[in-house]
Design a protein around this motif. Structure first.
Motif, PDB file in Angstrom:
ATOM      1  N   LYS A   1       5.972  -0.178  44.267  1.00 32.94           N
ATOM      2  CA  LYS A   1       6.117  -1.399  43.462  1.00 32.94           C
ATOM      3  C   LYS A   1       4.756  -1.912  43.030  1.00 32.94           C
ATOM      4  CE  LYS A   1       7.953  -6.142  43.720  1.00 32.94           C
ATOM      5  NZ  LYS A   1       8.697  -7.122  44.561  1.00 32.94           N
ATOM      6  N   TYR A   2       3.750  -1.633  43.862  1.00 35.14           N
ATOM      7  CA  TYR A   2       2.393  -2.092  43.594  1.00 35.14           C
ATOM      8  C   TYR A   2       1.429  -0.915  43.593  1.00 35.14           C
ATOM      9  CZ  TYR A   2       4.302  -6.679  44.846  1.00 35.14           C
ATOM     10  OH  TYR A   2       5.058  -7.825  44.892  1.00 35.14           O
ATOM     11  N   ILE A   3       0.365  -1.070  42.811  1.00 40.78           N
ATOM     12  CA  ILE A   3      -0.718  -0.086  42.786  1.00 40.78           C
ATOM     13  C   ILE A   3      -1.975  -0.760  43.310  1.00 40.78           C
ATOM     14  CG2 ILE A   3      -2.261   1.267  41.312  1.00 40.78           C
ATOM     15  CD1 ILE A   3       0.104   1.693  39.412  1.00 40.78           C
ATOM     16  N   ALA A   4      -2.614  -0.113  44.270  1.00 41.92           N
ATOM     17  CA  ALA A   4      -3.912  -0.582  44.786  1.00 41.92           C
ATOM     18  C   ALA A   4      -4.975   0.432  44.412  1.00 41.92           C
ATOM     19  CB  ALA A   4      -3.857  -0.760  46.301  1.00 41.92           C
ATOM     20  N   ARG A   5      -6.213  -0.049  44.327  1.00 37.69           N
ATOM     21  CA  ARG A   5      -7.334   0.834  44.055  1.00 37.69           C
ATOM     22  C   ARG A   5      -8.225   0.937  45.281  1.00 37.69           C
ATOM     23  NH1 ARG A   5      -9.957   3.536  42.748  1.00 37.69           N
ATOM     24  NH2 ARG A   5     -11.697   2.836  41.488  1.00 37.69           N
ATOM     25  N   GLN A   6      -8.854   2.073  45.420  1.00 32.94           N
ATOM     26  CA  GLN A   6      -9.936   2.223  46.385  1.00 32.94           C
ATOM     27  C   GLN A   6     -10.783   3.412  45.964  1.00 32.94           C
ATOM     28  OE1 GLN A   6      -9.349   1.332  50.504  1.00 32.94           O
ATOM     29  NE2 GLN A   6     -10.632   3.025  51.207  1.00 32.94           N
TER      30      GLN A   6
ATOM     31  N   ARG B   1       0.840  -5.093  39.932  1.00 35.38           N
ATOM     32  CA  ARG B   1       2.241  -4.694  39.821  1.00 35.38           C
ATOM     33  C   ARG B   1       2.318  -3.404  38.996  1.00 35.38           C
ATOM     34  NH1 ARG B   1       5.205  -8.995  41.730  1.00 35.38           N
ATOM     35  NH2 ARG B   1       4.063 -10.985  41.732  1.00 35.38           N
ATOM     36  N   THR B   2       3.031  -2.424  39.509  1.00 31.60           N
ATOM     37  CA  THR B   2       3.119  -1.124  38.838  1.00 31.60           C
ATOM     38  C   THR B   2       3.674  -1.256  37.429  1.00 31.60           C
ATOM     39  OG1 THR B   2       3.365   0.041  40.941  1.00 31.60           O
ATOM     40  CG2 THR B   2       4.107   1.193  38.972  1.00 31.60           C
ATOM     41  N   GLU B   3       4.694  -2.103  37.255  1.00 35.12           N
ATOM     42  CA  GLU B   3       5.294  -2.268  35.936  1.00 35.12           C
ATOM     43  C   GLU B   3       4.283  -2.798  34.927  1.00 35.12           C
ATOM     44  OE1 GLU B   3       8.454  -5.092  35.972  1.00 35.12           O
ATOM     45  OE2 GLU B   3       7.318  -6.637  37.034  1.00 35.12           O
ATOM     46  N   VAL B   4       3.353  -3.628  35.390  1.00 31.31           N
ATOM     47  CA  VAL B   4       2.323  -4.163  34.500  1.00 31.31           C
ATOM     48  C   VAL B   4       1.327  -3.076  34.119  1.00 31.31           C
ATOM     49  CG1 VAL B   4       0.384  -5.779  34.335  1.00 31.31           C
ATOM     50  CG2 VAL B   4       2.556  -6.523  35.329  1.00 31.31           C
ATOM     51  N   MET B   5       0.887  -2.307  35.107  1.00 30.40           N
ATOM     52  CA  MET B   5      -0.056  -1.219  34.815  1.00 30.40           C
ATOM     53  C   MET B   5       0.538  -0.233  33.817  1.00 30.40           C
ATOM     54  SD  MET B   5      -3.072   0.093  35.313  1.00 30.40           S
ATOM     55  CE  MET B   5      -3.927  -0.132  36.878  1.00 30.40           C
ATOM     56  N   ARG B   6       1.798   0.044  33.957  1.00 31.13           N
ATOM     57  CA  ARG B   6       2.433   0.999  33.033  1.00 31.13           C
ATOM     58  C   ARG B   6       2.639   0.394  31.655  1.00 31.13           C
ATOM     59  NH1 ARG B   6       5.951   3.958  37.690  1.00 31.13           N
ATOM     60  NH2 ARG B   6       4.493   5.700  37.955  1.00 31.13           N
TER      61      ARG B   6
ATOM     62  N   TYR C   1      -5.422   3.395  32.047  1.00 34.94           N
ATOM     63  CA  TYR C   1      -6.835   3.268  31.673  1.00 34.94           C
ATOM     64  C   TYR C   1      -7.133   3.967  30.348  1.00 34.94           C
ATOM     65  CZ  TYR C   1      -7.383   1.737  36.483  1.00 34.94           C
ATOM     66  OH  TYR C   1      -7.274   1.051  37.666  1.00 34.94           O
ATOM     67  N   SER C   2      -8.078   3.433  29.637  1.00 35.51           N
ATOM     68  CA  SER C   2      -8.497   4.031  28.370  1.00 35.51           C
ATOM     69  C   SER C   2      -9.172   5.382  28.603  1.00 35.51           C
ATOM     70  CB  SER C   2      -9.469   3.103  27.651  1.00 35.51           C
ATOM     71  OG  SER C   2     -10.013   3.733  26.502  1.00 35.51           O
ATOM     72  N   THR C   3      -8.942   6.301  27.679  1.00 38.15           N
ATOM     73  CA  THR C   3      -9.610   7.611  27.730  1.00 38.15           C
ATOM     74  C   THR C   3     -10.673   7.731  26.631  1.00 38.15           C
ATOM     75  OG1 THR C   3      -7.881   8.588  26.326  1.00 38.15           O
ATOM     76  CG2 THR C   3      -7.569   8.723  28.718  1.00 38.15           C
ATOM     77  N   GLN C   4     -10.965   6.636  25.964  1.00 37.36           N
ATOM     78  CA  GLN C   4     -11.962   6.647  24.891  1.00 37.36           C
ATOM     79  C   GLN C   4     -13.370   6.820  25.470  1.00 37.36           C
ATOM     80  OE1 GLN C   4     -11.329   6.661  21.638  1.00 37.36           O
ATOM     81  NE2 GLN C   4      -9.112   6.536  22.016  1.00 37.36           N
TER      82      GLN C   4
ATOM     83  N   SER D   1      -9.484  -6.479  29.190  1.00 36.68           N
ATOM     84  CA  SER D   1      -9.302  -7.041  27.837  1.00 36.68           C
ATOM     85  C   SER D   1      -7.847  -6.935  27.405  1.00 36.68           C
ATOM     86  CB  SER D   1     -10.219  -6.343  26.833  1.00 36.68           C
ATOM     87  OG  SER D   1      -9.817  -5.006  26.583  1.00 36.68           O
ATOM     88  N   ARG D   2      -7.205  -5.830  27.731  1.00 37.38           N
ATOM     89  CA  ARG D   2      -5.784  -5.684  27.390  1.00 37.38           C
ATOM     90  C   ARG D   2      -4.912  -6.551  28.288  1.00 37.38           C
ATOM     91  NH1 ARG D   2      -4.433  -0.416  28.529  1.00 37.38           N
ATOM     92  NH2 ARG D   2      -6.514   0.221  29.220  1.00 37.38           N
ATOM     93  N   PHE D   3      -5.307  -6.695  29.522  1.00 37.98           N
ATOM     94  CA  PHE D   3      -4.606  -7.558  30.473  1.00 37.98           C
ATOM     95  C   PHE D   3      -4.579  -8.996  29.950  1.00 37.98           C
ATOM     96  CE2 PHE D   3      -4.552 -10.314  34.220  1.00 37.98           C
ATOM     97  CZ  PHE D   3      -3.571  -9.747  35.016  1.00 37.98           C
ATOM     98  N   ILE D   4      -5.735  -9.464  29.485  1.00 33.09           N
ATOM     99  CA  ILE D   4      -5.845 -10.817  28.948  1.00 33.09           C
ATOM    100  C   ILE D   4      -5.058 -10.959  27.655  1.00 33.09           C
ATOM    101  CG2 ILE D   4      -7.463 -12.455  27.900  1.00 33.09           C
ATOM    102  CD1 ILE D   4      -9.555 -11.456  29.939  1.00 33.09           C
ATOM    103  N   LYS D   5      -5.190  -9.983  26.766  1.00 31.36           N
ATOM    104  CA  LYS D   5      -4.515 -10.055  25.468  1.00 31.36           C
ATOM    105  C   LYS D   5      -2.997 -10.152  25.621  1.00 31.36           C
ATOM    106  CE  LYS D   5      -4.199  -7.783  20.958  1.00 31.36           C
ATOM    107  NZ  LYS D   5      -4.576  -9.004  20.219  1.00 31.36           N
ATOM    108  N   GLU D   6      -2.457  -9.488  26.634  1.00 31.94           N
ATOM    109  CA  GLU D   6      -1.004  -9.508  26.853  1.00 31.94           C
ATOM    110  C   GLU D   6      -0.537 -10.745  27.610  1.00 31.94           C
ATOM    111  OE1 GLU D   6       1.155  -7.442  25.483  1.00 31.94           O
ATOM    112  OE2 GLU D   6      -0.578  -6.506  24.494  1.00 31.94           O
ATOM    113  N   GLY D   7      -1.469 -11.595  27.992  1.00 31.57           N
ATOM    114  CA  GLY D   7      -1.106 -12.867  28.604  1.00 31.57           C
ATOM    115  C   GLY D   7      -0.790 -12.826  30.090  1.00 31.57           C
TER     116      GLY D   7
END
Length: 271
Positions: A87-92, A161-166, A171-174, A187-193
């Motif tokens: 349900k959740y994604i963590a980073r390390q 939240r996994t649904e948000v990440m998806r 992540y960008s591949t640019q 930046s995308r997180f903020i833009k989507e509110g």
């Protein structure tokens, strides 16, 4: 009550000296419903071998993959996300550590705050010589702070939240997002509110020494300048945000040794 699963995603690359300790900090979490998804980005040391050892010991908890060619962190994390079941994604990161209560506290926060999509924490800076200090951010940081400072969460500390990440398509591949995949993602997180929060607790230990800052070369700074311009356009930034970019342009002409000396003094201050 069933605990929601947490999927920890970890891109690993040439971290044979630190990976075992990093993995153990996950295994020793007080929160036990987790899976660790590691993807090796073509390491040339024993990183993959060490990861394989732990996958063999914990076959139901650890997933391990390997890139066919070196892809950098963003695309490597995207590969991990493909196999997420939590349900959740963590980073390390493979050279860092999580405090044993980290996942428990972050999951509890998101379970109680349904309007929040991501939660980060403070980071304790350390290396082989000991602890240097604590990196912290404000609890709730928004667009204006982001456009000025560039960071609203410490990437490796997040639980999202996994649904948000998806929905954000990972992540960008640019090319301009290489080594700045977190900055681009925010930046995308903020833009989507979406809304986020930073726990004011030291739940993550980031390994930092002078070599960490040596990687901030002119190519990286040039990519960062291009990315910042694109981010400003994406978020309809004010003229002042573009003016603020002048310091990044000036930084391009500052010799690398000056940056290294600056960060060395910064480490001393933290200590």
């Amino acid at each position: 009550m069933n605990k929601p699963k947490v999927s920890i995603i970890m891109g690993i690359y040439n971290c044979e000296q630190t990976l075992e300790e990093s993995i153990k900090s996950i295994i020793n979490q007080t929160y036990d419903n987790w899976e660790l998804i590691m993807c090796d980005d073509c390491s040339i040391d024993n990183t993959y071998k060490i990861a394989q050892k732990y996958k063999d010991i914990y076959p139901n908890k650890i997933k391990l993959f390997k890139n066919d060619k070196n892809m950098t962190l963003g695309p490597t994390l995207n590969k991990c996300i493909e196999y997420v079941t939590g349900k959740y994604i963590a980073r390390q990161d493979g050279d860092d550590l999580s405090e044993r209560y980290r996942l428990e506290k972050q999951v509890d926060f998101l379970e109680k705050n349904k309007d929040i999509s991501i939660v980060g924490t403070n980071m304790v800076s350390f290396d082989e010589s000991g602890y240097h200090g604590v990196h912290s951010l404000g609890e709730s940081l928004g667009k204006e702070y982001y456009l000025k400072k560039g960071v609203i969460f410490f990437h490796a500390t997040i639980l999202i939240r996994t649904e948000v990440m998806r929905k954000l398509n990972g992540y960008s591949t640019q090319w301009y997002a290489i080594q700045a995949e977190d900055y681009e993602l925010w930046s995308r997180f903020i833009k989507e509110g979406y809304k986020g929060y930073n726990l004011q607790e030291n739940l993550y230990y980031v390994r930092e020494n002078i070599d960490t800052y040596k990687r901030k070369n002119i190519k990286r700074r040039l990519r960062g300048l291009v990315l910042k311009f694109k981010v400003n356009r994406r978020l309809n930034a004010s003229i002042s945000a573009y003016v603020y970019m002048l310091k990044d342009i000036v930084a391009l002409f500052i010799p690398r040794w000056i940056f290294i000396r600056y960060y060395r003094r910064k480490m001393d201050v933290l200590n």
